[in-house]
Design an enzyme around this catalytic site. Sequence first.
Site, short mmCIF file in Angstrom:
data_model
loop_
_atom_site.label_atom_id
_atom_site.label_comp_id
_atom_site.label_asym_id
_atom_site.label_seq_id
_atom_site.Cartn_x
_atom_site.Cartn_y
_atom_site.Cartn_z
N SER A 291 0.91 -1.17 0.04
CA SER A 291 -0.04 -0.17 0.06
C SER A 291 0.95 1.39 0.03
O SER A 291 1.53 1.43 1.09
CB SER A 291 -0.99 -0.11 1.07
OG SER A 291 -1.58 1.21 1.53
N HIS B 189 -0.82 -0.76 -4.54
CA HIS B 189 -2.49 -0.37 -4.09
C HIS B 189 -2.30 1.13 -3.51
O HIS B 189 -1.57 1.43 -2.82
CB HIS B 189 -2.79 -1.30 -2.66
CG HIS B 189 -4.25 -0.92 -2.22
ND1 HIS B 189 -5.40 -1.46 -2.99
CD2 HIS B 189 -4.52 -0.06 -1.19
CE1 HIS B 189 -6.19 -1.19 -2.38
NE2 HIS B 189 -5.98 -0.09 -1.40
N ASP C 203 -4.32 4.44 -2.25
CA ASP C 203 -5.53 5.04 -1.49
C ASP C 203 -5.90 6.44 -1.99
O ASP C 203 -4.93 6.96 -1.45
CB ASP C 203 -5.47 4.76 -0.01
CG ASP C 203 -5.40 3.24 0.37
OD1 ASP C 203 -6.44 2.38 0.07
OD2 ASP C 203 -4.25 2.65 1.11
N HIS D 271 -7.87 2.52 -5.00
CA HIS D 271 -9.03 2.31 -4.07
C HIS D 271 -9.67 3.79 -3.59
O HIS D 271 -9.15 4.52 -3.11
CB HIS D 271 -8.56 1.69 -2.77
CG HIS D 271 -9.43 1.59 -1.93
ND1 HIS D 271 -9.27 0.95 -0.44
CD2 HIS D 271 -11.07 1.51 -1.95
CE1 HIS D 271 -10.37 1.14 0.26
NE2 HIS D 271 -11.45 1.51 -0.63
N GLY E 129 -9.29 5.00 6.51
CA GLY E 129 -8.76 6.27 6.85
C GLY E 129 -7.17 6.47 7.07
O GLY E 129 -6.74 7.33 6.79
N PHE E 130 -6.89 5.37 8.02
CA PHE E 130 -5.52 5.60 8.42
C PHE E 130 -4.94 4.28 8.46
O PHE E 130 -5.67 3.11 8.56
CB PHE E 130 -5.48 6.10 9.84
CG PHE E 130 -5.97 7.54 9.95
CD1 PHE E 130 -5.08 8.54 9.72
CD2 PHE E 130 -7.26 7.86 10.14
CE1 PHE E 130 -5.35 9.85 9.44
CE2 PHE E 130 -7.66 9.42 10.24
CZ PHE E 130 -6.74 10.38 10.00
N ASP F 231 -7.83 -6.00 2.76
CA ASP F 231 -6.72 -4.70 3.27
C ASP F 231 -7.02 -4.29 4.65
O ASP F 231 -7.95 -4.05 5.04
CB ASP F 231 -7.28 -3.46 2.20
CG ASP F 231 -6.22 -2.43 2.61
OD1 ASP F 231 -5.49 -2.31 3.10
OD2 ASP F 231 -6.71 -1.38 1.95
N GLY F 232 -5.74 -4.12 5.41
CA GLY F 232 -5.92 -3.78 6.73
C GLY F 232 -5.46 -4.62 7.57
O GLY F 232 -5.82 -5.65 7.96
N GLY F 233 -4.13 -4.35 8.34
CA GLY F 233 -3.63 -5.43 9.45
C GLY F 233 -3.04 -6.47 8.89
O GLY F 233 -2.95 -7.25 9.73
N GLY G 255 0.55 -2.69 4.09
CA GLY G 255 1.26 -1.38 4.02
C GLY G 255 2.33 -1.32 5.23
O GLY G 255 3.43 -1.43 4.71
#
Length: 238
Positions: free
Chosen positions: A22, A47, A49, A81, A158-159, A191-193, A213
């Site tokens: 990311s 990716h 964002d 995204h 968002g973050f 996506d995320g964690g 990321g």
Amino acid sequence: MLLYFLHKLYEIYMKKFYILPSLLSADFSKLGEEVSRVIFAGADMIHVDVMDNHYVANLTMGPMVLRSLRNYGILVPFDVHFMVKPLCHRLILDFIDAGANYITFHPEVSCDVNESVCFIRDHGCKVGLAFSPDVSLDILENLIYVVDMVLLLAVYPGFSNQSFLLSTFQRIKQVRDLIDLVGLNVFLSVDGGIKISNIMKVASYGANMFVAGSAIFDTLDYFGVMKKFRYELNKCCR
């Protein structure tokens, strides 16, 4: 250039698992170098964002960033995204012109999801639908036939640097069951964690694309991290 993209897309469809670093977690003071290094380490796609400080509480990057990376010599596919509201066709066009290969958006930001899907396809891009953790997946039953990718967020958008929500596992299984039921070649991205410690479990529930990321860009050894990711994913193939 066109032959290169076709070759990369062929490679993507022939693989079992795909890792997408990311851009949000990269060092923007040396972005071209960062992306080049992570591609050399084995990234399949990048990716991107796009946040508007309206739909989500953050403001990130516009099409000029993507164009600058293309001008720098980055050739791998970009998955863009969109976390913007409303979904603006002009902005979509700007990103496509800048070099996007996938446009992924949240269905609730579009006045007409089918129209948005057709617009993206008509301008030569593949289409993804993204779902935040608190958004129902029911709409997918009708839309699964017209998309190339489903992106499930395992954190609230968002973050970066958020922890993986355990409720995501059941959502992954729900989407995988639907994809298998209709028998289509639709990517299931999460996506995320995403970390070395959980990527194998995420894959075991049915995901085949992984957006990571900070797990990549917060380290000094991109090659080492990617190698560990691949090792964990290979366990699912045994």
